[in-house]
Write a protein that holds these residues in place. Structure first.
Motif, PDB file in Angstrom:
ATOM      1  N   SER A   1       8.778  -6.020  -2.707  1.00 49.23           N
ATOM      2  CA  SER A   1       9.126  -5.429  -1.412  1.00 49.23           C
ATOM      3  C   SER A   1      10.378  -6.081  -0.829  1.00 49.23           C
ATOM      4  CB  SER A   1       7.954  -5.530  -0.428  1.00 49.23           C
ATOM      5  OG  SER A   1       7.469  -6.842  -0.340  1.00 49.23           O
ATOM      6  N   THR A   8       4.067  -2.131   2.935  1.00 49.25           N
ATOM      7  CA  THR A   8       3.393  -2.592   1.724  1.00 49.25           C
ATOM      8  C   THR A   8       1.947  -2.952   2.028  1.00 49.25           C
ATOM      9  OG1 THR A   8       3.520  -4.191  -0.113  1.00 49.25           O
ATOM     10  CG2 THR A   8       4.242  -4.972   2.057  1.00 49.25           C
ATOM     11  N   THR A  40       1.119  -5.551  -2.769  1.00 39.15           N
ATOM     12  CA  THR A  40       2.184  -6.455  -2.315  1.00 39.15           C
ATOM     13  C   THR A  40       2.344  -7.672  -3.207  1.00 39.15           C
ATOM     14  OG1 THR A  40       1.561  -5.862  -0.043  1.00 39.15           O
ATOM     15  CG2 THR A  40       3.047  -7.747  -0.317  1.00 39.15           C
ATOM     16  N   LEU A  52       3.634  -5.340   6.587  1.00 34.83           N
ATOM     17  CA  LEU A  52       2.526  -5.679   5.694  1.00 34.83           C
ATOM     18  C   LEU A  52       1.212  -5.171   6.274  1.00 34.83           C
ATOM     19  CD1 LEU A  52       1.299  -7.143   3.267  1.00 34.83           C
ATOM     20  CD2 LEU A  52       1.364  -9.260   4.591  1.00 34.83           C
TER      21      LEU A  52
END
Length: 211
Positions: A65, A79, A59, A105
């Motif tokens: 992203s 991600t 990330t 995330l």
């Protein structure tokens, strides 16, 4: 950056969004983010393949992203990141640019995150994490990729050293270059994928999963 790259980068500046403002901070703080021309190519691949579910391995600060998600409200990005400082910065940016609803995330080591992301099929996988682990990432996550889906691996030329390892003096760097070379050679032998290498920025490999 050579003259051609500089020209093309300037040509594309009219397409830049607010997320692009993060680039200067990332570069000044030596945070690795995807090169500008490579990003433009990836966004075009996403459009061409109508990719809606994207898995990103690495990330960093959330730059790529968010750029992927900016293409369409219908795009969802999962991600993975393990670095606590990167995670903190990414969360701030997702909130700041209002992408928290499009981006999931996963706070984990990418080699241990499979069970957290295997709840869906992905249209594209972007590998942009520890270069020595690219093959493991590829083998671990491509079962989640749909047929005809894309795997994009960044930095496959590793600062130009891959094509000329003899100029490398650092033993650690030389070992890393050899691992990238081995990955590239292995990637070309994968019979269920068609792979092309693009000599752009630091090099990318685009692999298409067979039907």
């Amino acid at each position: 950056m050579n003259l051609n790259q500089n020209y093309l980068t300037q040509l594309h500046q009219s397409l830049d969004n607010e997320i692009e403002n993060l680039r200067d901070d990332a570069e000044s703080n030596q945070v690795p983010i995807v090169d500008k021309l490579t990003l433009d190519l990836l966004k075009q691949l996403i459009r061409m393949n109508n990719a809606k579910e994207i898995l990103e391995i690495g990330t960093a600060i959330g730059y790529s992203s968010m750029q992927f998600a900016s293409i369409s409200d219908g795009i969802k990005v999962t991600t993975i990141e393990r670095n606590e400082n990167m995670i903190m910065n990414a969360k701030v940016h997702f909130q700041e640019f209002n992408y928290q609803h499009q981006i999931r995330l996963i706070e984990a080591d990418a080699l241990e995150a499979y069970d957290q992301v295997n709840d869906r099929e992905y249209d594209m996988i972007f590998i942009d994490a520890a270069k020595a682990q690219s093959r493991k990432f590829f083998e671990l996550y491509t079962p989640l990729l749909k047929k005809g889906g894309l795997v994009v691996t960044d930095n496959v030329l590793y600062h130009g050293f891959v094509s000329n390892i003899d100029i490398v003096r650092s033993r650690n760097v030389k070992q890393m270059v050899k691992k990238v070379q081995q990955y590239n050679q292995w990637l070309m032998k994968q019979s269920h994928f068609t792979t092309n290498f693009i000599n752009m920025d630091d090099g990318i490999a685009i692999s298409i999963k067979g039907e």
